[in-house]
Design an enzyme around this catalytic site. Structure first.
Site, PDB file in Angstrom:
ATOM      1  N   THR A 138       0.849  -1.180   0.000  1.00 59.02           N
ATOM      2  CA  THR A 138       0.000   0.000   0.000  1.00 59.02           C
ATOM      3  C   THR A 138       0.889   1.235   0.000  1.00 59.02           C
ATOM      4  OG1 THR A 138       0.008   0.157   2.383  1.00 59.02           O
ATOM      5  CG2 THR A 138      -1.726  -1.154   1.397  1.00 59.02           C
ATOM      6  N   GLU A 166      -5.555  -3.332  -0.948  1.00 56.01           N
ATOM      7  CA  GLU A 166      -5.972  -4.404  -0.053  1.00 56.01           C
ATOM      8  C   GLU A 166      -7.129  -5.238  -0.612  1.00 56.01           C
ATOM      9  OE1 GLU A 166      -5.292  -1.334   0.719  1.00 56.01           O
ATOM     10  OE2 GLU A 166      -4.443  -1.112   2.728  1.00 56.01           O
ATOM     11  N   LYS A 216     -13.634  17.940  11.146  1.00 53.05           N
ATOM     12  CA  LYS A 216     -14.532  17.941  12.294  1.00 53.05           C
ATOM     13  C   LYS A 216     -14.773  19.392  12.714  1.00 53.05           C
ATOM     14  CE  LYS A 216     -12.619  13.612  12.506  1.00 53.05           C
ATOM     15  NZ  LYS A 216     -11.372  13.172  11.818  1.00 53.05           N
ATOM     16  N   TRP A 236     -19.364  16.622  10.909  1.00 55.47           N
ATOM     17  CA  TRP A 236     -18.361  16.276   9.903  1.00 55.47           C
ATOM     18  C   TRP A 236     -18.633  17.021   8.600  1.00 55.47           C
ATOM     19  CZ3 TRP A 236     -17.866  10.179  10.291  1.00 55.47           C
ATOM     20  CH2 TRP A 236     -17.159   9.861  11.467  1.00 55.47           C
TER      21      TRP A 236
END
Lengths: 542, 542
Positions: free
Chosen positions: A185, A330, A435, A440
């Site tokens: 990754t 992944e 935040k 959010w």
């Protein structure tokens, strides 16, 4: 009670042999800027056999790692097929990694041989003094052998090497759960983490990609493989396309809009996948050049959210829908694809196209809240996306970062929702979401709206500290060449499109958005620039 | 070296849940002659859960066999899903079996419960006194309970039973190699032999069927499932179609042309699979009735060779290609599908359409000579077809007839060739091919040519003893209603289409070709009629 069925191991060998014998006349075309090389599947399979024999002759044995440091080419495809089929493990190395990351992944995987494009050989040569496991290089293209002398390493010319070996081979028996490939990754934080694909996962990902609800690859397709083979396995198309008998069009390192335009003109692809930046560039190119995209039946975008404006541009200029896909290293990578459900009226299609799509057969998704509780489906339930299925990793190599897994599911680090029709919407990365006052703000959604403003080429939004709200969004904006962006006009524009409390208080005009090695916005760099005081902030009154 | 991938078991439970959550609004429609019932996938899944809870309540446990004796209906589909998902094994019983065969297969499989359509209950009731393992019947449709009193067996009304059980269920964990379903071959000689499918084989067969090179099933399709669910799993479409979100149109027992025509008019299917007889009847029907087949994108034929004349009829009248498929109970069933390769010019398509097609991804084919040697590809190499892959049986239940397997491959009993493009041609069954003067005559090819003669409805060819040539072909011909067939004119016609030594010396005109329980020509019956002197033979001078 056991069935009477044959085991019928799922393997890359069977992908290779199926494609070569069922679609012998399908082609692999590698564009070289000033020409191209083309091989039929039948002839490619012979070259694959020669490569396997050559690798055996230079000492590659079961499970040895063979690295590749290469663009999308005929030879890279041959490595994709030969290395796993002979029982070894292909490890695709990202040519855009920083030297210390490259050194780390080669050493972590213990690569024994590396197949390398000569144009990126200088990048690799720099790290080889620090990668003691690497015993040999197989070099594709002309190279200066003097440069390699100090390394004291065996070097082979790819074409000479395979020409010296038989084009018939007896492939070993494969356990479908055994390792076939590796990819690390490219996380922007921490060390890269290894994922080890199996023959089984590769086969299943490939066949599910061929289903008509997904890419629907068939022998009538010609796929232009733009996503690099060192990045999320080029969406797995080197395997799924071969399994479907699809012509595989390899652009090598020529990913600039003018080259892609030439490839499209010459080879008339029907499908392609790529990051939004690539399509954005192509759309910009088409503003000033003739570009006939009529050979395409679909284009997919992934890696980061496809802006609505880009979708509209493709629809308006080319009559083409851009389908979003979502996945990661992944996950092999394809988890979802954003084709609207059947019978969707024309005026409702955009709603689905803006989503990340619905899961492929074989993939399960769930949304989990901060306490780890699985939430019911519904757009109101926002949380971390977790995924499971036979081509999703259940751990990292050497058990790195075990906290990224929960009850066998992969925690993706993406925040999103899953609606009642099963469509996924990605709201943000957990580390990028802003935040603000206990609520959010999705940096992705805000970027999407900013990029709809005339004159904006690209935009990234990061959270910056705020005494009252904890965090507030900062808009980092790149104007189109020859355009200017007026911050006040931008905010006025946004105020009709997002909630008032989402509106950025500050804007900065930048020359480019920094990108990671796989072309994603590198917000870590932007945050550092902000902290270091390197950004010229323009306050916007609201 | 093992991969880091999740195991991600392949299961029918995952097919069920994927379809129900990804395509909740897709439909299952069961035609009932004078009406229809329709359930969404979402509601069907709830009924499936209720059925599983009901089966548990009446004592079904892991690996218990649950028989079905039923046509293609909503309830039969629910059994297809519920029984394997709960860890038990569904055993589809052919409603057209002779009582002794039916008794044998129920006892051999040890069915514990049977789900039965009330219209065929009398057939089942006859054998139940001889099937001691059967403890209960679940009956779909109205029935006369008095008929069942002497049997001393528990009986339940299907709808009442599922209405009494919760529509939520916790499915058990499945080992993908475990038994999911059983079907017995309907061989015309010897005892029926059991095949036990696994969850894995069913999943893989389903996903490969969905690939664009195969059936290409998607959520824009509506499949009319004509092949009975008790025969080769209805080509697996109850599973593959559900996995693709395709509307499933179930004709129940209404397979006559006038009913299929009504279903086509009402529900506008896009796809259907069936034996050639069904399509022949529909074509005949269309000669005298309006029949709008424009909703179809494809029709497949299998079970026996599709005559060229039928293909031409479909092309001329409906503008539709009939794609041949090839497979058998032992192969789940689809092994090959006869879609021509890309870029095939219009005038060459028939060559491919007349073949049995090329293998699905996952299937391997080979041609083996009488000594057991595998022959290279090429139309000149005729031999027995052997097949391998993850949805091909590797043995029969209780290890019956082990001679039908070689090195893990299934010996199919079909004679054919495999060309260099991978297309399979079926020449004959090993037991039907005619050995004349040391050469082989394909009864299938000869039938195909005879059926091209005007006025012929159906034809079967069998070998009859001949002093000089060992065997010679006998043509058994059924004229179309209202037509006559002149044997001499038939042979003149054939003489322009086949080698002279293939021409039958004798012809017999019959009212019908006897059929097996699955609709194939039953040549055993014809041979016996010949031996018994029951056929009126007409000698034809050449």
């Amino acid at each position: 009670m056991r069935s009477t069925m044959q085991d019928g191991a799922l393997s890359i060998t069977s992908i290779l042999e199926y494609g070569a014998t069922t679609f012998p006349k399908s082609s692999v075309i590698t564009y070289l800027g000033d020409g191209a090389i083309t091989f039929s599947y039948e002839d490619t399979a012979k070259r694959v056999a020669s490569l396997a024999n050559a690798l055996t002759s230079i000492g590659i044995r079961d499970f040895d790692r063979v690295g590749t440091f290469a663009f999308n080419t005929q030879q890279h495809l041959e490595a994709y097929m030969a290395v796993p089929s002979m029982g070894a493990v292909i490890h695709t190395l990202n040519v855009r990694l920083f030297p210390d990351q490259l050194t780390f992944v080669i050493n972590d995987a213990e690569d024994k041989v590396i197949i390398v494009d000569s144009v990126v050989l200088p990048l690799l040569a720099k790290v080889l003094p620090h990668t003691p496991t690497v015993q040999a290089l197989i070099i594709v293209g002309p190279f200066d052998s003097k440069m390699l002398e100090p390394l004291n390493i065996d070097t082979y010319d790819y074409e000479d090497l395979i020409a010296a070996h038989s084009s018939t081979v007896h492939w070993p028996k494969i356990d479908e759960f055994q390792a076939a490939g590796m990819c690390y990754t490219s996380g922007t934080t921490g060390l890269p983490k290894g994922v080890v694909y199996s023959h089984r996962s590769t086969w299943l990902h490939a066949i599910s990609s061929c289903s008509a609800n997904t890419l629907g690859l068939s022998d009538t397709d010609r796929s232009m493989i733009v996503v690099p083979m060192f990045h999320v396995n080029a969406w797995g198309v080197p395997y799924s396309g071969w399994l479907a008998g699809c012509d595989l069009i390899m652009p090598s390192r020529f990913l600039q809009a003018e080259h892609l335009a030439k490839i499209i003109e010459l080879y008339r692809p029907t499908l392609s996948s790529g990051v939004p930046t690539i399509w954005n560039d192509l759309l910009l190119y088409a503003e000033t050049h003739d570009l006939d995209m009529s050979s395409f039946r679909g284009i997919t975008g992934g890696g980061s959210a496809v802006p609505k404006k880009l979708m509209e541009g493709f629809k308006t200029r080319f009559g083409l829908e851009l389908w979003q896909g979502w996945g990661m290293t992944e996950t092999s990578p394809i988890c979802t694809l954003g084709i609207p459900p059947r019978n969707t009226p024309e005026n409702e299609r955009m709603k689905y196209l803006l989503s990340a799509g619905r899961p492929l057969a074989g993939v399960q998704l769930r949304i989990v809240d901060e306490s780890g509780t699985v939430m019911p489906k519904g757009v109101e339930n926002l949380g971390e996306i977790e995924v499971s299925g036979p081509w999703i990793t259940g751990s990292y190599y050497k058990n790195a970062n075990p906290e990224n897994f929960r009850d066998g599911w992969l925690r993706t680090g993406d925040i999103g929702t899953l609606d009642k029709e099963g469509y996924l919407r990605i709201v943000d990365r957990t580390k990028d979401v802003i935040k603000s006052g206990g609520e959010w703000i999705s940096s992705v959604d805000l970027e999407n709206e900013i990029m709809a403003f005339p004159g904006v080429y690209e935009a990234a939004v990061i959270g910056i500290p705020d005494d009252k709200w904890i965090e507030r969004p900062l808009a980092c904006v790149v104007p189109k060449p020859g355009s200017e962006v007026d911050p006040k006009a931008l905010i006025d524009f946004l105020s009709t499109r997002v909630a008032k409390w989402w509106l950025p208080n500050k804007v900065t005009i930048v020359n480019e958005i920094p990108k990671t090695s796989v072309g994603k916005f590198d917000k870590k760099v932007l945050r550092k620039a902000f902290t270091d005081g390197d950004l010229n902030l323009i306050s916007v009154d609201q």
